[in-house]
Design a protein around this motif. Structure first.
Motif, short mmCIF file in Angstrom:
data_model
loop_
_atom_site.label_atom_id
_atom_site.label_comp_id
_atom_site.label_asym_id
_atom_site.label_seq_id
_atom_site.Cartn_x
_atom_site.Cartn_y
_atom_site.Cartn_z
N GLU A 181 90.85 72.43 -69.27
CA GLU A 181 91.92 71.54 -68.83
C GLU A 181 93.01 71.45 -69.88
O GLU A 181 92.94 70.66 -70.90
N PRO A 182 93.58 72.84 -70.06
CA PRO A 182 94.67 72.93 -71.48
C PRO A 182 95.68 71.68 -71.65
O PRO A 182 96.11 71.72 -72.59
N ASN A 183 96.21 71.14 -70.44
CA ASN A 183 97.34 70.10 -70.57
C ASN A 183 96.68 69.02 -71.49
O ASN A 183 97.38 68.51 -72.29
N LEU A 184 95.51 68.46 -71.17
CA LEU A 184 95.01 67.38 -71.80
C LEU A 184 94.68 67.82 -73.18
O LEU A 184 94.68 66.92 -74.23
N ALA A 185 93.97 69.16 -73.33
CA ALA A 185 93.62 69.40 -74.73
C ALA A 185 94.85 69.56 -75.64
O ALA A 185 94.58 68.89 -76.62
N GLU A 186 95.94 70.15 -75.09
CA GLU A 186 97.12 69.98 -75.87
C GLU A 186 97.59 68.65 -76.30
O GLU A 186 97.76 68.55 -77.36
N LYS A 187 97.73 67.92 -75.32
CA LYS A 187 98.10 66.28 -75.40
C LYS A 187 97.18 65.71 -76.58
O LYS A 187 97.64 65.01 -77.47
N TYR A 188 95.82 65.94 -76.93
CA TYR A 188 94.92 65.34 -77.68
C TYR A 188 95.21 65.93 -79.02
O TYR A 188 94.91 65.21 -80.04
N TYR A 189 95.34 67.27 -79.19
CA TYR A 189 95.53 67.98 -80.44
C TYR A 189 96.83 67.57 -81.08
O TYR A 189 96.93 67.27 -82.03
N LYS A 190 97.90 67.30 -80.29
CA LYS A 190 99.07 66.77 -80.60
C LYS A 190 99.07 65.25 -81.12
O LYS A 190 99.47 65.01 -82.25
N LEU A 191 98.13 64.53 -80.37
CA LEU A 191 98.06 62.96 -81.09
C LEU A 191 97.32 63.15 -82.19
O LEU A 191 97.41 62.13 -83.19
N ALA A 192 96.43 64.08 -82.53
CA ALA A 192 95.54 64.07 -83.56
C ALA A 192 96.54 64.36 -84.69
O ALA A 192 96.55 63.83 -85.83
N ILE A 193 97.61 65.53 -84.80
CA ILE A 193 98.41 65.74 -85.70
C ILE A 193 99.28 64.45 -86.07
O ILE A 193 99.51 64.21 -87.13
N LYS A 194 99.70 63.80 -84.96
CA LYS A 194 100.73 62.55 -85.23
C LYS A 194 100.01 61.76 -86.14
O LYS A 194 100.54 61.07 -86.92
N GLU A 195 98.58 61.55 -85.70
CA GLU A 195 97.99 60.43 -86.27
C GLU A 195 97.56 60.64 -87.74
O GLU A 195 97.49 60.00 -88.80
N GLY A 196 96.99 62.15 -87.77
CA GLY A 196 96.70 62.67 -89.40
C GLY A 196 97.45 63.57 -90.06
O GLY A 196 97.71 63.46 -91.19
N GLY A 197 97.92 64.28 -89.14
CA GLY A 197 98.67 65.35 -89.74
C GLY A 197 98.23 66.21 -90.86
O GLY A 197 98.83 66.89 -91.59
N SER A 198 96.89 66.64 -90.78
CA SER A 198 96.39 67.30 -91.85
C SER A 198 96.07 68.71 -91.41
O SER A 198 96.75 69.15 -90.26
N LEU A 199 96.42 69.77 -92.43
CA LEU A 199 96.14 71.00 -92.29
C LEU A 199 94.97 71.55 -91.11
O LEU A 199 95.35 72.24 -90.21
N TRP A 200 93.93 70.75 -90.92
CA TRP A 200 93.15 70.90 -90.13
C TRP A 200 93.40 70.71 -88.56
O TRP A 200 92.97 71.32 -87.63
N CYS A 201 94.25 69.62 -88.55
CA CYS A 201 94.68 69.27 -87.17
C CYS A 201 95.64 70.24 -86.69
O CYS A 201 95.50 70.73 -85.49
N TYR A 202 96.75 70.78 -87.65
CA TYR A 202 97.33 71.91 -87.21
C TYR A 202 96.65 73.07 -86.90
O TYR A 202 97.00 73.82 -85.93
N ASP A 203 95.64 73.33 -87.72
CA ASP A 203 94.74 74.49 -87.43
C ASP A 203 94.13 74.50 -85.99
O ASP A 203 94.09 75.45 -85.43
N LYS A 204 93.60 73.49 -85.60
CA LYS A 204 93.09 73.35 -84.21
C LYS A 204 94.01 73.57 -83.19
O LYS A 204 93.71 74.25 -82.13
N LEU A 205 95.32 73.05 -83.41
CA LEU A 205 96.05 73.31 -81.98
C LEU A 205 96.67 74.68 -82.21
O LEU A 205 97.20 75.36 -81.32
N THR A 206 96.96 75.46 -83.46
CA THR A 206 97.39 76.57 -83.56
C THR A 206 95.97 77.66 -82.75
O THR A 206 96.74 78.37 -81.95
N THR A 207 94.95 77.44 -83.25
CA THR A 207 93.84 78.02 -82.59
C THR A 207 93.81 77.83 -81.17
O THR A 207 93.75 78.94 -80.27
N PHE A 208 94.19 76.67 -80.56
CA PHE A 208 94.23 76.58 -79.00
C PHE A 208 95.17 77.42 -78.35
O PHE A 208 95.19 78.16 -77.42
#
Length: 318
Positions: A181-208
């Motif tokens: 369910e890629p649209n929902l996955a992208e939504k939550y990875y972006k929310l993680a970046i907005k909330e935390g903004g760590s390199l780990w969060c960015y890496d998860k979205l990049t890999t996705f």
């Protein structure tokens, strides 16, 4: 008087014990897993009831992917103290990793024990984040016929959210990505970046994005991460995406050159891989001389690396 005499007699032993534990822990932090294993094993010959060192021994086996040995040690810890959430978590985790490495029939026979250990750890410690992550992955990875369930995974993602919003968002991103369910996955990875903004969060979205074959989005995400975190490693990641997907080749080239110029071992990826990515980019740009120069630099560091030698053959045929 007896109390003070006891302290005088045993304080040196206690101090030695703590020094030993600290030294083994330091070996593990330095990734010297074999040395840590031997140090812990030899110490336990004399002090077999030291559970802290026994746990370190189990950890040393786990880092080396010696799953049978790790399971044996963690089982001893669980038997010693069943109400220790960390012991239950590590026991379940070692069994889970072994299940991934054996045939399906043997793995199926382990599912019940893995689930029991993780659930016990979660029950014992309502704030144990790693256990909840493990349960999210467990329920998403096993087939539905033997208990796999998105609903159960989401339950533990919600518990993670209550402990840490970032972990909750990342867990839901993982769940929806796994369930295609890629649209929902992208939504939550972006929310993680907005909330935390760590390199780990960015890496998860990049890999996705890379898994979704969306290199442009991956590059944009990496650029945003680089602007916030100023990490040299991100220069390599941008160059890698550029080389693999044949996009933004000039940007990829400049980033890889910057990575090499500013390289330190803390960046993680050896320079040889940056030379390899540059060779790929120069091959795409039809610059045989530069491509050959950089693949030779990569091979000089790792002569037997298969991808490097295969790339050289492509360049020579150009």
């Amino acid at each position: 008087m007896k109390k003070y005499l006891y302290l005088l007699l045993f304080l040196p032993t206690l101090a030695f014990s703590q020094t030993t534990k600290d030294s083994i822990a330091k070996l593990l932090s330095r990734k010297q897993y074999i040395e840590a294993e031997y140090a812990a094993f030899n110490y336990l010959k004399v002090n077999p009831q030291d559970m802290q060192v026994k746990e370190l021994l189990g950890d040393s086996y786990g880092y080396q992917k010696k799953w049978n040995e790790a399971i044996s040690v963690y089982k001893q810890l669980v038997d010693f103290k069943k109400n220790n959430a960390e012991y239950q978590y590590k026991y379940g985790g070692a069994m889970g990793m072994k299940a991934l490495a054996v045939n399906k029939i043997e793995a199926l026979g382990m599912v019940s024990d893995i689930r029991e250990a993780f659930l016990k750890a979660a029950e014992l410690d309502p704030k144990h984040t790693n256990t909840r992550w493990a349960l999210v992955e467990f329920y998403m990875q096993i087939p539905g016929l033997i208990g796999g369930s998105q609903d159960k995974a989401l339950k533990y993602a919600d518990e993670l959210y209550n402990l840490s919003k970032v972990d909750g968002y990342l867990a839901k991103g993982y769940i929806y990505e796994t369930d295609n369910e890629p649209n929902l996955a992208e939504k939550y990875y972006k929310l993680a970046i907005k909330e935390g903004g760590s390199l780990w969060c960015y890496d998860k979205l990049t890999t996705f994005y890379e898994k979704q074959k969306q290199p442009e989005k991956a590059l944009n995400n990496l650029e945003e991460a680089k602007s916030k975190h100023k990490r040299n490693a991100l220069h390599y990641q941008i160059g890698k995406v550029a080389a693999e997907y044949n996009i933004e080749l000039h940007k990829g080239e400049q980033c890889l050159i910057t990575y090499i110029e500013n390289y330190s071992p803390n960046d993680g990826v050896p320079k040889a891989w940056a030379y390899y990515r540059l060779a790929q980019i120069y091959l795409l740009k039809k610059d045989k001389r530069e491509a050959l120069k950089h693949i030779d630099l990569a091979i000089s560091e790792y002569p037997k690396m298969k991808p490097f030698n295969e790339e050289k053959q492509k360049i020579l045929k150009m």
